[in-house]
Design a protein around this motif. Structure first.
Motif, PDB file in Angstrom:
ATOM      1  N   UNK A  71     -21.786 -51.028  22.317  1.00  0.00           N
ATOM      2  CA  UNK A  71     -20.337 -50.962  22.143  1.00  0.00           C
ATOM      3  C   UNK A  71     -19.850 -52.018  21.156  1.00  0.00           C
ATOM      4  N   UNK A  72     -20.473 -53.185  21.158  1.00  0.00           N
ATOM      5  CA  UNK A  72     -20.103 -54.218  20.179  1.00  0.00           C
ATOM      6  C   UNK A  72     -20.393 -53.727  18.763  1.00  0.00           C
ATOM      7  N   UNK A  73     -21.521 -53.062  18.596  1.00  0.00           N
ATOM      8  CA  UNK A  73     -21.883 -52.497  17.292  1.00  0.00           C
ATOM      9  C   UNK A  73     -20.882 -51.426  16.871  1.00  0.00           C
ATOM     10  N   UNK A  74     -20.535 -50.541  17.789  1.00  0.00           N
ATOM     11  CA  UNK A  74     -19.582 -49.478  17.485  1.00  0.00           C
ATOM     12  C   UNK A  74     -18.215 -50.054  17.127  1.00  0.00           C
ATOM     13  N   UNK A  75     -17.851 -51.132  17.808  1.00  0.00           N
ATOM     14  CA  UNK A  75     -16.562 -51.768  17.538  1.00  0.00           C
ATOM     15  C   UNK A  75     -16.538 -52.430  16.172  1.00  0.00           C
ATOM     16  N   UNK A  76     -17.674 -52.965  15.740  1.00  0.00           N
ATOM     17  CA  UNK A  76     -17.753 -53.550  14.402  1.00  0.00           C
ATOM     18  C   UNK A  76     -17.664 -52.482  13.321  1.00  0.00           C
ATOM     19  N   UNK A  77     -18.280 -51.349  13.598  1.00  0.00           N
ATOM     20  CA  UNK A  77     -18.384 -50.304  12.585  1.00  0.00           C
ATOM     21  C   UNK A  77     -17.086 -49.562  12.336  1.00  0.00           C
ATOM     22  N   UNK A  78     -16.246 -49.439  13.349  1.00  0.00           N
ATOM     23  CA  UNK A  78     -15.028 -48.642  13.173  1.00  0.00           C
ATOM     24  C   UNK A  78     -14.036 -48.870  14.294  1.00  0.00           C
ATOM     25  N   UNK A  79     -12.992 -48.076  14.302  1.00  0.00           N
ATOM     26  CA  UNK A  79     -11.906 -48.199  15.272  1.00  0.00           C
ATOM     27  C   UNK A  79     -12.285 -47.429  16.534  1.00  0.00           C
ATOM     28  N   UNK A  80     -12.931 -48.119  17.458  1.00  0.00           N
ATOM     29  CA  UNK A  80     -13.432 -47.483  18.674  1.00  0.00           C
ATOM     30  C   UNK A  80     -12.287 -46.950  19.534  1.00  0.00           C
ATOM     31  N   UNK A  81     -11.181 -47.672  19.550  1.00  0.00           N
ATOM     32  CA  UNK A  81     -10.027 -47.238  20.339  1.00  0.00           C
ATOM     33  C   UNK A  81      -9.511 -45.884  19.854  1.00  0.00           C
TER      34      UNK A  81
END
Length: 785
Positions: free
Chosen positions: A398-408
Motif C-alpha cells: 500500500x505504501x508503494x501504491x500510495x507513492x505511485x499514484x492517488x490511491x484515494x
C-alpha cells in the motif's frame, strides 16, 4: 489566560512555541522488552560509534544500554504531564527514552538521531502545548498554540481527537493508540455516528486514505478542568509490521506427493505431527495456565511445512492444502481429506470444504499445462468497504501504491468507505469504473509482486479489459485515466447520464423528454430474445453470459419484451449504453480516450485475449498480441485502444469469450477484482458445456476451474488464504515467502506477549531473548515508506 510550553524552558517561551518539536516515535510491541530483545528488534541501537556526532551515550556503551526508562502513573509524582516534561528534557539532551505505562510503551528519540541511525519512525511528535484558563474552550486554546508550534493549518488535519477528564494512563493510551493508527495507516470508525450505530456487516476500520502526496497529521487534546494539553503528531517514514495471514485461528498445511501412495503417506505423517502437537499442548495446559494462543509450536510447524513445500513440494504432481481454525479442526479436515483422496484421483475431480481446504487431481496451473488466466470483472462489482483489511497484511504494498499514484481516488474511497453503505451502490458509471479498475490493480499487484504469480493469459469482462491493460504493466501511466474518466463526456453524459449518443441514434430532438433507460438480467438463451427484438427497436441484447442475458435500452420496451418472452428480469437500475448499437456512434471517441502511452518493457509473454477478436462474422481465436499482423507479438497503443473500443461498442458474448480462451489454452481462471461474479458465470458456462455434447466436442473437453481472489461477505485474509491454497494445489509457480515471513513475525509477537515470561533473568530469559533475535526481522518495528 496563560499559555506555556509543555517542557521546561531552556530558552524563551516564545522561541519554544515558534520552533516545532522533532521527536521520533516508535510503538514497542511489549512493555517488557529487555535490552537484548530491543537490540534484536532494532539492531541499529547496538552501535557505540555515535558519540562523535554528539548524540550518543557514554563512550563504549551501546545506545540500547543507555535508554532512559520513564513510567507514567497517576501516583508517585509520575503523571503523564510530568513524565513528558522529563522525557522532553532527556530527548533535548540527545538521549533515547522508553516511555510506558503498565500496558503500552513508546520509544522516543531526537528525529536527527533516528535519521542518522537510519531508523524509520512510526510517527513524529511536532508540538506539545498546555493552556490554563477559566473559560470553557481550553482545548481550543492549547490546540491553537500546538498547531502554531507545529506550523500546521488546523483545516488540513487528517484527524482531531478531543478527550475530557482522562487520567494519566488513559491519556497515554489514547496517544499510543493514535500513533499506532498512524503507523498502521488504519482509520477506525466510531461505533456510533450521528447517533446511528454501525451495522454488523460494516467494517470497523479501513485504510487511512489521504490526499495524494499529503502526509497524515493528527492532533489530540486533553481537557481536564481548567487545564488542557494538545499534541500534534505526524506520520513517520515507517509503518508497523504486517499482520500474518496465518495464525492460531487461521491454520494452513500443505501435503504433497507424486502419486496416491506418496500423498497418503504425507497425510499420515502430518496427522501424526498434529497428534503430537495436540498432546503436547494438552499436557502443558494441564500443568500451567497455558493458552493455545501463546503456544508457538503450531506456528513453527506451519513454517516448517511451508519451507518444506518451497524446497521440495512445488514440483509434486499432487498437492492438497488444508485450512482450519484450530489444531482440532485441522485434524478433522485431514481425516476428511484422507477419506476423499482415492475417489478424487480416480474421478479426476476436485475436493473442497467450507473451511477452504482444497485438492485437485488435475493441476491446471503448472508450467506443463500453462493454463493460468487472469480474469478482470467489469463495471458494477465493487461494493461498500471492499478490501478494508488488506493493507494490514501488506503495508509495504500500500505504501508503494500510495507513492505511485492517488490511491484515494483510485478506489473512490469517499464513496466506497462512506459510513452509509448505500453511497457505494449509488455511484455513477465513471466512479464505478475507476473503483473497479482500482480494486483489480491492487489485487494484481498483490498476486504478482508479493507472491510472484505470473499468468499465461489475461482477459476481461466488458470494461474489465481496461483493468487488464492497467493492472498488468501495459499502460505507462494508468493513474492519469482517473480524472479523465471523471470529467470526460464519454462517461458523464454520452453513454451514461443524459445518454446523448442514444439520443443521436434515436434521432431525438432537444425538446423531447429524457430517456428512461434500464438494463435487466434475464434467465434465457439469446435466440428467443433476438427473435423478438424486431418488435422492440429500442431494446437490445447487451451481454450474453451462460444461462442468462442482459437486455438494455428504453425501460418500457425492455419490460414489454420481457413480458412477450414470458420471463421476469432483474433490473440493474444502472444507466449505461455500453454494448448496444448506439454506442457505435462513439467508437472513435472510445479509441481516442484509451489511446495511452505504453511502457518501454511490455509483458509480451502474457497472451492478452479480447472480445474484440470475436466481433464480426469471422471470430479470431487468438490473443491480441498474437495476431498475424503483429511483428514479434508486440503491443502498441493503437491496438490496445482499438480492442477496448470494439469490445465497448459491440454486444459482449462472455460465453464465447471464455470458449475462445479455452481453445487457446486457458484452463484455470483467477478473478482479480471485487467480489466473484465472473467466477460464478464461468462456473455456470462450464456446467452448461459439460451437459452439451456439441460444446464439449468443440472444446475437446477442455478442463475449466475458477479461483476468486475476493468475495463479498468474507474477510480479506480468508479470501486470500483460500485462493492461495487453490493455486498451490493447481501447481501454479509462486512464492510462499510472505506466508513464512508473516508466521516468523507472529512467532516473535506471541513469544513477546506470552504470559509465561520467566520472572528471573536466568537461562530461560536468555533463551527467550535468543528466540526473539532469531525470529523477528528488522522491519518489525519500522519499515521505510
Amino acid at each position: 489566560m496563560t499559555t506555556k510550553p509543555l517542557s521546561p524552558a531552556t530558552e524563551s517561551a516564545n522561541d519554544k512555541i515558534a520552533m516545532p518539536l522533532r521527536i521520533a516515535l516508535l510503538v514497542l510491541p511489549s512493555i517488557e522488552l529487555d535490552n537484548d530483545e530491543l537490540a534484536a528488534l532494532l539492531p541499529e541501537l547496538n552501535r557505540t560509534d555515535v558519540n562523535s556526532s554528539g548524540l550518543g551515550s557514554t563512550k563504549g556503551v551501546s545506545l540500547v544500554d543507555s535508554i532512559v526508562k520513564i513510567t507514567v502513573d497517576d501516583f508517585k509524582d509520575a503523571s503523564f504531564e510530568k513524565q513528558l516534561d522529563r522525557t522532553i528534557s532527556a530527548i533535548e539532551d540527545g538521549k533515547l527514552v522508553q516511555l510506558n505505562t503498565t500496558e503500552h510503551a513508546l520509544l522516543m528519540m531526537p528525529a536527527l538521531k533516528a535519521a542518522q541511525l537510519r531508523i524509520h519512525p512510526h510517527a513524529q511528535l511536532t508540538a506539545m502545548q498546555r493552556a490554563n484558563t477559566n473559560s470553557n474552550n481550553t482545548a481550543d486554546s492549547s490546540l491553537t498554540s500546538a498547531l502554531a508550534q507545529a506550523k500546521r493549518d488546523g483545516a488540513h488535519l487528517s484527524k482531531l481527537e478531543q478527550h475530557n477528564d482522562l487520567d494519566s494512563k488513559a491519556q497515554f493510551a489514547a496517544v499510543h493508540q493514535l500513533i499506532s493508527q498512524l503507523a498502521s495507516r488504519t482509520h477506525f470508525r466510531n461505533e456510533l455516528n450521528n447517533s446511528v450505530a454501525l451495522s454488523p456487516k460494516q467494517a470497523r476500520s479501513h485504510y487511512w486514505f489521504t490526499e495524494h502526496h499529503q502526509a497524515r497529521v493528527a492532533a489530540i487534546s486533553f481537557n481536564n478542568g481548567p487545564q488542557s494539553v494538545s499534541f500534534v503528531i505526524a506520520q513517520g517514514t515507517g509503518f508497523i509490521a504486517a499482520k500474518s495471514l496465518l495464525n492460531h485461528q487461521r491454520l494452513q498445511f500443505i501435503v504433497c506427493g507424486d502419486n496416491q501412495a506418496e500423498l497418503s503417506l504425507a497425510i499420515t505423517t502430518l496427522a501424526a505431527e498434529l497428534e503430537s502437537l495436540a498432546a503436547e499442548h494438552s499436557g502443558r495446559s494441564a500443568n500451567t495456565r497455558h493458552s493455545e494462543n501463546s503456544d508457538t509450536s503450531v506456528l513453527q510447524a506451519m513454517v516448517n511445512n511451508l519451507q518444506q513445500y518451497a524446497t521440495a513440494g512445488t514440483k509434486a504432481q499432487l498437492c492438497a492444502v488444508l485450512n482450519a481454525s484450530s489444531v482440532a479442526a485441522m485434524q478433522f479436515e485431514l481425516s476428511a481429506l484422507k477419506a476423499a483422496v482415492a475417489k478424487t484421483i480416480t474421478e479426476q475431480t476436485q475436493y473442497k470444504t467450507p473451511s477452504g481446504s482444497y485438492f485437485t487431481a488435475h493441476a491446471l496451473g503448472n508450467q506443463a499445462e500453462a493454463g493460468l488466466a487472469f480474469v478482470y470483472p467489469g463495471v458494477g462489482t465493487v461494493y461498500a468497504d471492499m478490501l478494508s483489511e488488506l493493507h494490514q497484511y501488506f503495508p509495504a504494498l500500500y505504501a508503494k501504491l500510495e507513492r505511485e499514484g492517488d490511491l484515494k481516488s483510485m478506489l473512490q474511497a469517499e464513496q466506497i468507505y462512506h459510513l452509509d453503505p448505500k453511497h457505494a451502490a449509488a455511484m455513477d458509471l465513471g466512479d464505478l469504473a475507476i473503483a473497479g479498475v482500482g480494486s483489480s490493480y491492487i489485487l494484481t499487484q498483490l498476486l504478482t509482486d508479493e507472491f510472484k504469480v505470473r499468468p499465461d493469459f489475461a482477459l476481461g469482462y466488458s470494461m474489465g479489459e481496461a483493468s487488464m491493460w492497467a493492472s498488468l504493466g501495459v499502460w505507462r501511466n494508468p493513474h492519469e485515466l482517473i480524472s479523465k474518466t471523471q470529467k470526460d463526456a464519454l462517461f458523464t453524459s454520452v453513454i451514461s447520464g443524459k445518454l446523448t449518443a442514444v439520443r443521436q441514434a434515436w434521432q431525438l430532438g432537444n425538446n423531447e423528454p429524457d430517456i428512461v433507460w434500464n438494463s435487466f438480467v434475464v434467465r434465457s438463451p439469446a435466440a428467443p430474445i433476438k427473435a423478438l427484438l424486431v418488435d422492440y427497436p429500442r431494446a437490445y441484447i447487451a451481454i450474453i453470459q451462460g444461462d442468462t442475458c442482459v437486455i438494455a435500452g428504453c425501460e418500457s420496451q425492455c419490460r414489454a419484451l420481457l413480458s412477450a418472452l414470458g420471463k421476469r428480469g432483474i433490473a440493474a437500475n444502472r444507466v449505461t449504453a455500453m454494448h448496444t448499437p448506439p454506442a457505435m456512434v462513439e467508437h472513435h471517441n472510445v479509441v481516442s480516450f484509451y489511446q495511452q502511452p505504453l511502457r518501454d518493457e511490455l509483458p509480451n509473454d502474457i497472451k492478452f485475449i479480447s472480445a474484440a477478436n470475436l466481433c464480426g462474422s469471422e471470430p479470431r481465436h487468438q490473443a491480441i498480441n498474437n495476431s498475424s499482423n503483429q511483428v514479434g507479438n508486440q503491443l502498441d497503443s493503437q491496438l490496445v485502444a482499438q480492442s477496448i473500443a470494439d469490445t465497448f461498442c459491440h454486444t459482449l458474448d462472455f460465453t464465447a469469450l471464455i470458449h475462445s480462451a479455452q481453445r487457446q489454452g486457458a484452463k484455470l481462471f483467477v478473478e482479480l477484482g471485487a467480489d466473484r461474479q465472473n467466477c460464478t458465470l464461468i462456473d455456470k458456462i462450464a456446467k452448461q458445456d459439460s451437459q452439451d455434447a456439441s460444446a464439449a466436442a468443440l472444446l475437446e473437453n477442455a478442463p475449466c476451474c475458477t479461483v476468486p481472489m475476493n468475495a463479498k461477505g468474507s474477510s480479506d485474509a480468508v479470501n486470500l488464504i483460500k485462493a492461495l491454497g487453490q493455486l498451490i494445489s493447481h501447481g501454479v509457480p509462486m512464492s510462499v515467502t510472505p506466508l513464512i515471513d508473516g508466521l516468523v513475525r507472529e512467532i516473535a509477537r506471541t513469544t513477546l506477549l506470552s504470559k509465561q515470561r520467566p520472572n528471573s533473568t536466568g537461562q530461560g530469559q536468555q533463551d527467550r531473548s535468543n528466540a526473539v533475535a532469531s525470529s523477528y526481522d528488522t522491519t518489525s518495528l519500522k519499515g521505510e515508506v
